[in-house]
Every structure is written in C-alpha cells, then in structure tokens.
Design an enzyme around this catalytic site. Sequence first.
Site, mmCIF file in Angstrom:
data_model
loop_
_atom_site.group_PDB
_atom_site.id
_atom_site.type_symbol
_atom_site.label_atom_id
_atom_site.label_comp_id
_atom_site.label_asym_id
_atom_site.label_seq_id
_atom_site.Cartn_x
_atom_site.Cartn_y
_atom_site.Cartn_z
ATOM 1 N N GLU A 54 -5.120 -3.147 -6.131
ATOM 2 C CA GLU A 54 -5.228 -3.977 -4.929
ATOM 3 C C GLU A 54 -5.972 -5.290 -5.179
ATOM 4 O O GLU A 54 -5.529 -6.353 -4.744
ATOM 5 C CB GLU A 54 -5.917 -3.206 -3.799
ATOM 6 C CG GLU A 54 -5.087 -2.092 -3.199
ATOM 7 C CD GLU A 54 -3.945 -2.601 -2.342
ATOM 8 O OE1 GLU A 54 -3.860 -3.827 -2.094
ATOM 9 O OE2 GLU A 54 -3.122 -1.775 -1.908
ATOM 10 N N SER A 81 0.792 -1.239 0.000
ATOM 11 C CA SER A 81 0.000 0.000 0.000
ATOM 12 C C SER A 81 0.819 1.282 0.000
ATOM 13 O O SER A 81 0.241 2.372 -0.083
ATOM 14 C CB SER A 81 -0.952 0.010 1.201
ATOM 15 O OG SER A 81 -1.985 -0.931 1.031
#
Length: 306
Positions: free
Chosen positions: A173, A74
């Site tokens: 993601e 992330s």
Amino acid sequence: MYKSILSLSLLGLLSISPAFSQNSFISSPNLAKLQPKIDSILSKYDAKVGVAIHNHDLSDSLIVNGDHRYPLQSVYKFHLGIVILDQVDKGKLKMKEPLVFSKETMNSELYSPIKDAHPNGVTLPLDEVLFHTIAESDNIGCDAMFDLVGGPKVVDTYFKKLGFKDQNIAYKERVQQAKWDIQFENWTTVSAGNHIMHAFYTNDDQLLSKKSYDFLWDNMRKTTTGPKRIKGLLPKGTVVAHKTGTSGRNRQAGVTAAINDIGVVSLPDGKVFYISVYVTASNEVGEPNERVVAEVSKAAYDAFVE
C-alpha cells in the site's frame, strides 16, 4: 444444459461505450436474460466496468469486459489474508504472535483504523491485525503483513503456483499510493477473483484448515467498507462475504481508477453466487461509482432467484 460463447470484437467502441461487452460467456436461461440488463445498466455510466458473475459451481457464467486489466487496489488484501492463513496452517506463523506498530509507523496518511485507535503505536496479535486488514481494509496492517510473509511477490507467486495467473500483485500500500501510475501494476482480470473465491470458499482441495477457513470467511462477512456496493440494493439480511478496493480521484485527469467489490452472495435456496465488479477510468464523481456496482449485483441476484 448448453453453453454458448458470444464474442464482440469492438475494442475501438469499448473506449466510447462501456455497454458493449468484450466477451460474454452464458450458459443458462437466467444469465442469458441478465446480459441485456447488465448492458443497460453499464450504458448509464461514464466508466469502464468489468463484471464477472458465476453460479455456485462455476458452470454458469457471464463475463463483461473480461480481458481488461483492472487495478486491484485493496481487493488484494483478500489474497494476502489467504497467504497469511496458509503460513499459519504450515506452522510458519502463529495467530497470536505479536506485531509491533511504532509511533513512527503511525505517522502516515494511509487509511488505518489501527492508527486511528492507537496513534502513539501499539502491539497487536496477528489475528487482530488480520481482522482489521480484511474486514476494515487497514493499510498499515496490510503493509505489516506483506512484510511478515516476505513481500507482495510471495503472495503473487502463491496464487500463480496454484494456477491463478490472471492477476499481478507487485507493490504494498505505501508504495502503490505514493504515485498514481503504480496502482496499475497491481492488476487483475475481472473473473480471476471469482475463481479464487470459489476455490477457497468450497475448499474442495483443502487449501486451508477448517480453523483458517472459518476465520477468513467470517471476516469477509464482517467487511465494513463499501456497504453501498455489492450489498447496496440486495434484500435486507442477505449474507455477503466481500472485499472492496478503492482508489482516489485523479483531479488532473478527472478520473477515478478503481471502485471495486468482489464477493460471495448467499441465496434464499442455500446456494451462493460469485460476483466481481471493477469500475475504472470513471468520469463519474462520488456515488454513481458505487451505484453501478449495486445495480449489477441486484440484477444478478434477481436472475438467480427467478
């Protein structure tokens, strides 16, 4: 001021002992004293750890295990946020334009404060989604913004055109979390983030408007994830603008692929330093993966305030 370069060609030993540095660049007495402290910290943990520490103008630096490709996880939401803000500055996007999240979108196992607050779907302005993505590391918001700018390749190309080539952003993601090996296609070298943070924190080249600049760094300072990483052992009240990245643990292999944190740390004299710590191939379980980041950060802080 002098600059020395230490290079240790110990690639075979690196897989055994993470205390050895692939390369270290040291140009100040404080950072020279920091080198053995960092090596001592890393020697306590069964993991490969990359460390990049730079002073306020990048004239002093210490890099440990700098040539390895670490999974970004992330951390790339920092990069994505910059591209979103760049497109706002260019009039391609508006901060208040609505993003629609359907109930079907919320039917996901991805970590998402947006999903938790609105399980049946919601429409939110871009600036709110950007806050959740940067400060809270929201995965559903992240993927929506990747779609908004045209995909991960657009983000990757933006930074490469600016000359930042030591990272690769290939998958959003939902894709990178679908299969363990995919996360390694989103990678960085350990010092790449420091150079990007410096460019956008100083904003010397006016890469962002003042409004976008303030939004980015205000939200980086509001980061809620990883409080035990860069910030974990620093004096109470130390201002840190940072972005974390975290993988799961592969139960078959018994390893954690990514416990990351990159940030800009404010010092008592008004200056800052830049720090990136990437923990990978870790056989540690739980807290030690964050503690090594905190110990490295505290050692760097102490070196700069001496």
